[in-house]
Design a protein around this motif. Structure first.
Motif, mmCIF file in Angstrom:
data_model
loop_
_atom_site.group_PDB
_atom_site.id
_atom_site.type_symbol
_atom_site.label_atom_id
_atom_site.label_comp_id
_atom_site.label_asym_id
_atom_site.label_seq_id
_atom_site.Cartn_x
_atom_site.Cartn_y
_atom_site.Cartn_z
ATOM 1 N N GLU A 164 2.075 -4.874 -9.011
ATOM 2 C CA GLU A 164 1.274 -5.233 -9.944
ATOM 3 C C GLU A 164 0.673 -6.759 -9.750
ATOM 4 N N GLN A 165 -0.497 -6.996 -10.099
ATOM 5 C CA GLN A 165 -1.054 -8.216 -9.973
ATOM 6 C C GLN A 165 -1.083 -9.119 -11.322
ATOM 7 N N GLU A 166 -0.679 -10.252 -11.331
ATOM 8 C CA GLU A 166 -0.524 -10.828 -12.833
ATOM 9 C C GLU A 166 -0.708 -12.441 -12.290
ATOM 10 N N ASN A 167 -1.725 -13.104 -12.960
ATOM 11 C CA ASN A 167 -1.906 -14.580 -12.970
ATOM 12 C C ASN A 167 -1.763 -14.976 -11.200
ATOM 13 N N TYR A 168 -2.614 -14.179 -10.765
ATOM 14 C CA TYR A 168 -2.955 -14.437 -9.132
ATOM 15 C C TYR A 168 -1.609 -14.221 -8.231
ATOM 16 N N CYS A 169 -0.473 -13.608 -9.019
ATOM 17 C CA CYS A 169 0.730 -13.100 -8.400
ATOM 18 C C CYS A 169 0.926 -11.847 -8.162
ATOM 19 N N ASN A 170 1.417 -11.144 -7.101
ATOM 20 C CA ASN A 170 1.729 -9.682 -6.701
ATOM 21 C C ASN A 170 3.243 -9.549 -7.298
ATOM 22 N N TYR A 171 3.291 -8.606 -7.960
ATOM 23 C CA TYR A 171 4.825 -8.276 -8.244
ATOM 24 C C TYR A 171 4.893 -7.051 -7.678
ATOM 25 N N LEU A 172 6.088 -6.833 -6.955
ATOM 26 C CA LEU A 172 6.447 -5.368 -6.314
ATOM 27 C C LEU A 172 7.656 -5.084 -6.974
ATOM 28 N N THR A 173 7.597 -3.686 -7.574
ATOM 29 C CA THR A 173 8.972 -3.295 -8.156
ATOM 30 C C THR A 173 9.212 -2.144 -7.039
ATOM 31 N N VAL A 174 10.596 -2.302 -6.585
ATOM 32 C CA VAL A 174 11.010 -1.069 -5.642
ATOM 33 C C VAL A 174 12.067 -0.206 -6.619
ATOM 34 N N GLY A 175 11.799 1.061 -6.377
ATOM 35 C CA GLY A 175 12.863 1.926 -6.863
ATOM 36 C C GLY A 175 13.820 2.348 -5.790
ATOM 37 N N LEU A 176 15.031 1.883 -5.611
ATOM 38 C CA LEU A 176 15.625 2.227 -4.555
ATOM 39 C C LEU A 176 17.052 3.109 -4.663
ATOM 40 N N ASN A 177 16.982 4.294 -3.837
ATOM 41 C CA ASN A 177 18.098 5.229 -4.170
ATOM 42 C C ASN A 177 19.524 4.639 -3.800
ATOM 43 N N ALA A 178 20.405 5.301 -4.173
ATOM 44 C CA ALA A 178 21.816 4.566 -3.685
ATOM 45 C C ALA A 178 21.988 4.725 -2.133
ATOM 46 N N ARG A 179 22.512 3.376 -1.843
ATOM 47 C CA ARG A 179 22.740 3.222 -0.480
ATOM 48 C C ARG A 179 21.645 3.865 0.443
ATOM 49 N N SER A 180 20.477 3.235 0.310
ATOM 50 C CA SER A 180 19.532 3.460 1.194
ATOM 51 C C SER A 180 18.339 2.475 1.109
ATOM 52 N N GLY A 181 17.396 2.618 2.231
ATOM 53 C CA GLY A 181 16.304 1.725 2.265
ATOM 54 C C GLY A 181 14.866 2.332 2.239
ATOM 55 N N LEU A 182 14.020 1.242 2.090
ATOM 56 C CA LEU A 182 12.635 1.619 2.249
ATOM 57 C C LEU A 182 11.876 0.726 3.289
ATOM 58 N N ILE A 183 11.028 1.241 3.674
ATOM 59 C CA ILE A 183 10.235 0.226 4.517
ATOM 60 C C ILE A 183 8.645 0.251 3.723
ATOM 61 N N LEU A 184 8.135 -0.685 3.429
ATOM 62 C CA LEU A 184 6.780 -0.746 2.755
ATOM 63 C C LEU A 184 5.848 -1.537 3.625
ATOM 64 N N ILE A 185 4.475 -1.286 3.433
ATOM 65 C CA ILE A 185 3.509 -1.954 3.995
ATOM 66 C C ILE A 185 2.335 -2.158 2.889
ATOM 67 N N ASP A 243 0.755 -1.256 -0.117
ATOM 68 C CA ASP A 243 0.064 0.065 -0.115
ATOM 69 C C ASP A 243 0.868 1.060 -0.070
ATOM 70 N N GLN A 244 1.799 1.153 0.776
ATOM 71 C CA GLN A 244 2.497 2.635 1.025
ATOM 72 C C GLN A 244 3.956 2.493 1.657
ATOM 73 N N ILE A 245 4.501 3.483 1.274
ATOM 74 C CA ILE A 245 6.142 3.564 1.855
ATOM 75 C C ILE A 245 6.044 4.140 3.154
ATOM 76 N N LEU A 246 6.392 3.415 4.076
ATOM 77 C CA LEU A 246 6.563 3.913 5.520
ATOM 78 C C LEU A 246 7.658 4.702 5.806
ATOM 79 N N PHE A 247 8.753 4.438 5.255
ATOM 80 C CA PHE A 247 9.889 4.774 5.469
ATOM 81 C C PHE A 247 10.909 4.905 4.118
#
Lengths: 484, 484
Positions: free
Chosen positions: A463-484, A451-455
């Motif tokens: 994206e949902q495809e054939n009953y599967c969820n595909y998450l694409t994350v774009g990560l900046n250089a030397r950094s992290g994301l927290i998602l929910i 749903d969203q980026i927490l941090f």
């Protein structure tokens, strides 16, 4: 067997305080025993091995607002008992809080005020050795073979030489340092003495014991009895041992609730810091934050660590990036703030209680002892970005039980990319790290909708495809994301 | 000025206990901290300078019946605080009762039970110097010039050498004994520290302080403040200083209530003991129980002493025949029991509180320290006659207020005969001593009718002639009578 560990620790964020260096406060005049020193080292001077700076519990009390604002709900103090050394590992009296710290009154006041804010307090139990002024040893020093307390220590030969290095000490001491005579733990009275000390401070209201070099006490049944006595006073008391390596021997449910988890520290630094890690700072301790490792190797080490102990234990490990016994991470990483950030992100999303070494959150540097024990800096010197980074992550940890108690599952580990999820019931959180100096994008399969980026700064799409969820994350250089 | 001293002391009969040597009792199991020693010297062996025998407060509690039966209503204990020496003048911690004595619990129990029997308890305050393990000194020893507590002691030069006699100590210590570092009393914190110790134990319930070598503390106003602080907690607390000589400097009503009255001891021994006094035992101390003196000379000295201080002070002096600092009277007198008896008779009929050194009442001998500190003997070894002699005299002292508070007036002093009276209102008591080895009879004029012999073997008759009363006493060889 059914392993039980204290629930509060699973929700705790610890702050480790080296009491001589955190804060100086004014004594509350309603209490006696304000023994003020006029021979202190200026706060901002480089610390030395022997000088005192005069931090005290009144200062800690003044800083409770700061700690609470940071999100801290537990403090682990390195030793606080009356001691003849600025780090206070040379215990002189287990029943007295050091006068320079404000004595027993100041500690009681701190304890009261911390508890009013739902902040727990854990003390350092140094039960292997004592200082040369400790009564039962000092009596032997004064009376030689005529002392009534001979069997409290391990005297090998007469005469003993406690202060003159030109002669053999002739008694057992920790790492052969004659300043630290070792208890004779096979004397039942010594054992009972230590148990009573442990019970006493629990009755005074402390919430647990961090145990210094507990591996040195090999007396059969010692730590089992310690647990029984401690939990007998307070079933919720936390017992955490200073064990730097595989600690299964002590984490069987009958001894400690956790250890200082350097097995988490080392690979986390090796992965995030990589070749930035300055070997001069990490060669000595028995943990191995080098050589650099890939995400795949990090996954292996972390999964091995998570498999090592019962999940109840894992949730009450004390996870850390630095302590008074190491150089500070910032310095180890050659002042690379990104390493500190990535490690901190991994620390604060890992199962087990994170512990922040005082000052790390504001970017205080420091090499080996004594440099790692500088005076906590004044506000103008803080790295406010790093402080906010800590605050945000701690806040998320408190907000999302999955970050504290959720199952840990690696979703992706490829070179510089490391993605894992923490799952508790329906709460599923994803943490993604890019340790590459270039931004990276990666798509992974997930079993739920994101749903969203927490941090963190970055992008995501799901994206949902054939009953599967595909998450694409774009990560900046030397950094992290927290998602929910 | 109006001098006030505690009334209870005027009615007290003290018993001085050297705690390691009076009695061993079993700990009350309801209390923790029974640290039993397995390296004690057998009770009946000749005492040594360094060995401990393990007397404790549980033992004193067991002996309260004995003490009460003897007529004791106050105990003065030589030091009881945690210490690294069997006499406990090397204080390690002013807030702890020595663990070998049973710790704070045992002392509290003793205090409670003593008070239930209306027995007062006075402790020895050793405020001039400490042991080398005392925290604030030990910190200097460990940290040298970096110690926060430098100004608590008088450091002259670096380095200091506390344990190696091959080098100068480089700090002030009592009689240049490096084992006993001297406080820096001009540090206001040291002063405050000592005042708080004094107050603390009064709050715990003790009834007074005997002060060790108070002449060594020359800080202006120190003892005046001490008195204020002590009386502030308990206006009835007794303050008695260890001053061996003319003590007017301290007995001005603003400092002590009395001193250890060796100025009574010395002439009393010189008169009763005469040439029996063994010089080897009395040459060292600064009192002078030799050469032999006549009754006339005794009168002079006693009258001088009685003139020296305010009567209120005289009534609360601590009168004694021996202490842990002297050889025992029996031994000094070459085992002559009559000397002991006569001195005891004079002690127990003198104004001021008599103090009996443990064991003297049952004929325990002893030369200089450590011999004067033998284990209290088992009953089969007691001199029961001497014990009864003490009991009878103590009983009379309690029975007749004139013996405690009555005016002292010499009626006759001729060679070996010494007769005095104690007068309180209508109560008039006469004490007559014959120190000659032959029986003697003497007639003196008295101003009242004599009714009976209260104590002693002998005869008397009383005749009235020309409105005068003539008392004729028949005194056995080396004995005394008390008449009323």
């Amino acid at each position: 067997m059914n392993i039980n560990t204290p629930n509060w620790v699973k929700d705790a964020v610890f702050y480790q305080i080296f009491p001589d260096r955190f804060a100086v406060g004014k004594p509350d005049q309603k209490y006696p025993n304000h023994w003020q020193s006029f021979n202190l080292q200026p706060w901002d001077n480089p610390p030395t091995l022997q000088k005192y700076k005069g931090g005290n519990f009144w200062g800690v009390i003044d800083k409770l607002d700061y700690l609470q604002d940071l999100g801290i709900n537990a403090i682990y103090f390195t030793p606080v008992f009356q001691s003849t050394c600025n780090h206070r590992y040379h215990t002189h009296d287990y029943y007295q809080i050091d006068p320079l710290l404000g004595g027993n009154y100041a500690f009681q006041e701190l304890l009261k005020q911390a508890h009013q804010r739902n902040i727990k307090v854990v003390l350092d139990g140094v039960f292997n050795h004592v200082g040369r002024g400790f009564f039962f040893f000092n009596d032997i020093l004064e009376n030689g073979p005529h002392s009534p307390w001979l069997d409290w220590f391990k005297i090998e030969k007469w005469p003993i030489s406690a202060y003159n290095g030109a002669f053999p000490a002739n008694y057992a001491s920790w790492v052969n340092n004659r300043a630290l005579p070792q208890f004779n733990h096979s004397n039942p009275q010594v054992k009972e003495y230590i148990m009573q000390v442990a019970e006493y401070w629990l009755h005074q209201g402390i919430d647990g014991w961090r145990l210094d070099v507990p591996n040195e006490i090999e007396e059969e049944g010692f730590w089992q009895e310690f647990r029984e006595r401690v939990k007998g006073v307070n079933p919720d008391a936390y017992i955490v041992g200073e064990i730097w390596t595989d600690a299964r021997q002590w984490l069987d449910g009958n001894q400690f609730d956790g250890v200082m988890n350097y097995l988490f520290t080392a690979p986390t630094m090796a992965f995030c810091g990589g070749d930035r890690i300055l070997l001069e700072y990490v060669e000595q301790p028995c943990y191995e934050p080098y050589p650099a490792i890939t995400a795949e190797e990090y996954q292996q080490k972390i999964e091995k660590l998570l498999d090592m102990y019962d999940w109840e234990i894992t949730l009450t490990q004390l996870n850390l990036l630095a302590s008074h016994d190491t150089a500070r991470l910032l310095t180890i990483a050659g002042d690379d703030k990104k390493t500190v950030e990535l490690c901190t992100l991994l620390l604060l999303t890992f199962p087990g209680a994170p512990s922040i070494y005082y000052g790390d959150e504001v970017g205080l540097p420091g090499g080996f002892d004594p440099d790692s024990r500088r005076g906590f800096p004044e506000e103008s010197l803080w790295d406010k970005n790093l402080l906010n980074y800590h605050k945000e992550l701690i806040k998320l940890r408190h907000q999302y039980p999955a970050l504290r108690r959720g199952k840990y599952q690696v979703l992706c580990a490829q070179e510089d990319i490391y993605i894992f999820t923490r799952i508790l019931d329906k709460q599923k959180i994803i943490v993604a790290i890019n340790n590459n100096t270039q931004a990276q994008s990666i798509t992974i399969e997930v079993d739920h909708q994101i749903d969203q980026i927490l941090f963190g700064d970055g992008t995501f799409s799901c994206e949902q495809e054939n009953y599967c969820n595909y998450l694409t994350v774009g990560l900046n250089a030397r950094s992290g994301l927290i998602l929910i």
